[in-house]
Design a protein around this motif. Structure first.
Motif, PDB file in Angstrom:
ATOM      1  N   PRO A 174       0.818  -1.215   0.000  1.00 28.87           N
ATOM      2  CA  PRO A 174       0.000   0.000   0.000  1.00 28.87           C
ATOM      3  C   PRO A 174       0.851   1.265   0.000  1.00 28.87           C
ATOM      4  N   GLU A 175       0.263   2.355  -0.483  1.00 28.02           N
ATOM      5  CA  GLU A 175       0.997   3.610  -0.617  1.00 28.02           C
ATOM      6  C   GLU A 175       1.278   4.275   0.722  1.00 28.02           C
ATOM      7  N   GLU A 176       0.286   4.326   1.572  1.00 26.50           N
ATOM      8  CA  GLU A 176       0.429   5.030   2.849  1.00 26.50           C
ATOM      9  C   GLU A 176       0.820   4.055   3.955  1.00 26.50           C
ATOM     10  N   THR A 177       1.932   4.322   4.574  1.00 26.35           N
ATOM     11  CA  THR A 177       2.377   3.490   5.690  1.00 26.35           C
ATOM     12  C   THR A 177       3.374   4.258   6.551  1.00 26.35           C
ATOM     13  N   ASP A 178       3.347   4.008   7.853  1.00 29.33           N
ATOM     14  CA  ASP A 178       4.283   4.655   8.787  1.00 29.33           C
ATOM     15  C   ASP A 178       5.536   3.811   8.981  1.00 29.33           C
ATOM     16  N   CYS A 179       5.561   2.667   8.292  1.00 30.08           N
ATOM     17  CA  CYS A 179       6.678   1.731   8.445  1.00 30.08           C
ATOM     18  C   CYS A 179       7.802   2.118   7.475  1.00 30.08           C
ATOM     19  N   GLU A 180       8.984   2.444   8.042  1.00 29.32           N
ATOM     20  CA  GLU A 180      10.122   2.870   7.207  1.00 29.32           C
ATOM     21  C   GLU A 180      10.555   1.760   6.258  1.00 29.32           C
ATOM     22  N   PHE A 181      10.603   0.542   6.794  1.00 31.35           N
ATOM     23  CA  PHE A 181      10.980  -0.607   5.971  1.00 31.35           C
ATOM     24  C   PHE A 181       9.977  -0.794   4.828  1.00 31.35           C
ATOM     25  N   CYS A 182       8.678  -0.697   5.156  1.00 24.74           N
ATOM     26  CA  CYS A 182       7.633  -0.871   4.148  1.00 24.74           C
ATOM     27  C   CYS A 182       7.726   0.204   3.063  1.00 24.74           C
ATOM     28  N   GLN A 183       8.045   1.429   3.472  1.00 26.69           N
ATOM     29  CA  GLN A 183       8.196   2.523   2.508  1.00 26.69           C
ATOM     30  C   GLN A 183       9.345   2.253   1.541  1.00 26.69           C
ATOM     31  N   ALA A 184      10.442   1.728   2.093  1.00 28.98           N
ATOM     32  CA  ALA A 184      11.597   1.405   1.251  1.00 28.98           C
ATOM     33  C   ALA A 184      11.238   0.305   0.247  1.00 28.98           C
ATOM     34  N   ARG A 185      10.497  -0.697   0.718  1.00 30.82           N
ATOM     35  CA  ARG A 185      10.069  -1.774  -0.170  1.00 30.82           C
ATOM     36  C   ARG A 185       9.091  -1.256  -1.226  1.00 30.82           C
ATOM     37  N   ARG A 186       8.210  -0.365  -0.802  1.00 20.76           N
ATOM     38  CA  ARG A 186       7.237   0.237  -1.719  1.00 20.76           C
ATOM     39  C   ARG A 186       7.952   1.026  -2.821  1.00 20.76           C
ATOM     40  N   THR A 187       8.975   1.780  -2.448  1.00 15.03           N
ATOM     41  CA  THR A 187       9.735   2.564  -3.421  1.00 15.03           C
ATOM     42  C   THR A 187      10.400   1.648  -4.448  1.00 15.03           C
ATOM     43  N   LEU A 188      10.986   0.541  -3.948  1.00 16.53           N
ATOM     44  CA  LEU A 188      11.616  -0.429  -4.845  1.00 16.53           C
ATOM     45  C   LEU A 188      10.567  -1.070  -5.761  1.00 16.53           C
ATOM     46  N   GLN A 189       9.417  -1.411  -5.205  1.00 12.11           N
ATOM     47  CA  GLN A 189       8.351  -2.019  -6.003  1.00 12.11           C
ATOM     48  C   GLN A 189       7.885  -1.093  -7.123  1.00 12.11           C
ATOM     49  N   GLN A 190       7.816   0.208  -6.841  1.00 12.70           N
ATOM     50  CA  GLN A 190       7.387   1.159  -7.866  1.00 12.70           C
ATOM     51  C   GLN A 190       8.368   1.197  -9.037  1.00 12.70           C
ATOM     52  N   LYS A 191       9.663   1.062  -8.732  1.00 15.59           N
ATOM     53  CA  LYS A 191      10.668   0.982  -9.796  1.00 15.59           C
ATOM     54  C   LYS A 191      10.445  -0.274 -10.642  1.00 15.59           C
ATOM     55  N   ARG A 192      10.162  -1.379  -9.960  1.00 18.23           N
ATOM     56  CA  ARG A 192       9.939  -2.637 -10.674  1.00 18.23           C
ATOM     57  C   ARG A 192       8.638  -2.583 -11.491  1.00 18.23           C
ATOM     58  N   LEU A 193       7.626  -1.903 -10.967  1.00 16.28           N
ATOM     59  CA  LEU A 193       6.374  -1.755 -11.715  1.00 16.28           C
ATOM     60  C   LEU A 193       6.602  -1.003 -13.016  1.00 16.28           C
TER      61      LEU A 193
END
Length: 326
Positions: free
Chosen positions: A263-282
């Motif tokens: 998901p886009e909104e999260t307070d988890c720093e680790f999750c945000q980092a994974r989300r950023t990487l996923q967006q590159k892969r998308l």
């Protein structure tokens, strides 16, 4: 175009859908969710697991057998059992021996031993099921929940392999039949002419079915391949290689489903980092698979199993719109 628009239906003819991809990307979830959604649209649906490590029953939370098991209205499911398939194969071999008196039991036993030791018996069984359901047009749609990529590519190569093998068997059979007729008076144990003709006829029927299967699998109006990926490099590259390999059999993927997106909104720093990487892969996925429709599925809070959860996944993929046959 919506993802649901990729499904094509020809009245009176079964539509076939293969769901493939790397192990662990969610093929079974997508297959089961697609089958449930199709059934709810009024399509008579069969979902078949061709993966020796079956998880379809776990996903649907229903016991599933080697034969079509009712799940709900318009929906049946099958988990191909290689052991049962082997038993079926042995029955066929014995019937073949009965129709071929000149065929020794040693030869028959060698064939059965080779088949039972073959690592591809599960693919052979899956192909046998494909032949069975392709020729009956009993269902509106048959969805194959496939094994990881390597197994699936072997399955899809079976029509070509079997066509060649049966062709050779027919040629040998005709040669042996000609010799038997020439020496009929001195070789009475060769069997009567009617039995020989019936055996040859059976092989010709098999060859015809195999060629029909090849034609259907290469027909984009009847058969489609949906690739499931997760936004990670290994999954993307393996899917790309698989799509190239499929082209050898005139099978083309028309849709890519990207699963497990954070998901886009999260307070988890680790999750945000994974989300950023996923967006590159998308972005990479959209660039690599430009000629195909790409659908996205979020990472679910709960396990993707049970009819209610799978129905939600189906709605996310396809939306609540009725399908109309051509």
């Amino acid at each position: 175009m919506a993802f649901k628009d990729l499904f094509k239906f020809n009245k009176g003819k079964t539509t076939f859908v293969f769901v493939g991809g790397k192990g662990g990307v969610g093929k079974t979830t997508v297959s089961a969710a697609t089958a449930l959604w199709m059934a709810k649209q009024g399509k008579k649906t069969l979902v078949i697991s061709t993966d020796p490590a079956h998880s379809l029953a776990d996903s649907l939370e229903k016991p599933i057998g080697h034969l079509p098991t009712p799940i709900m209205e318009n929906l049946h499911a099958v988990e191909i059992d290689p052991e049962v398939a082997m038993e079926d194969y042995q029955v066929k071999m014995k019937e073949q021996a009965a129709a071929n008196p000149g065929m020794g039991m040693d030869m028959l036993q060698d064939q059965m031993d080779m088949a039972s030791m073959s690592p591809g018996i599960d693919e052979a069984a899956a192909f046998d099921k494909f032949l069975q359901y392709m020729t009956t047009d009993e269902y509106d749609i048959v969805i194959f929940d496939t094994a990881p990529t390597g197994h699936t590519l072997r399955l899809l190569s079976f029509p070509e392999i079997m066509d060649s093998w049966v062709g050779k068997m027919i040629k040998i059979r005709k040669q042996v039949g000609s010799m038997a007729k020439a020496f009929k008076n001195i070789m009475p144990f060769m069997g009567d002419e009617e039995e020989e003709d019936r055996a040859l006829e059976d092989m010709e029927v098999t060859k015809k079915k195999i060629r029909e299967a090849r034609a259907v699998m290469a027909d984009p109006e009847r058969t489609s391949f949906k690739m499931v990926v997760i936004p990670e490099e290994m999954s993307i590259y393996e899917s790309e290689r698989a799509m190239e390999a499929l082209k050898k059999y005139n099978i083309y993927s028309d849709g890519v489903i990207v699963n497990q997106i954070l998901p886009e909104e999260t307070d988890c720093e680790f999750c945000q980092a994974r989300r950023t990487l996923q967006q590159k892969r998308l972005k990479q996925i959209h660039e690599k698979f430009q000629g195909q429709l790409v659908a996205e599925l979020p990472l679910l809070k709960e396990e993707a199993k049970g009819l209610s959860t799978l129905e939600k996944v189906g709605e996310l993929l396809y939306g609540d719109v009725k399908l109309i046959s051509e």
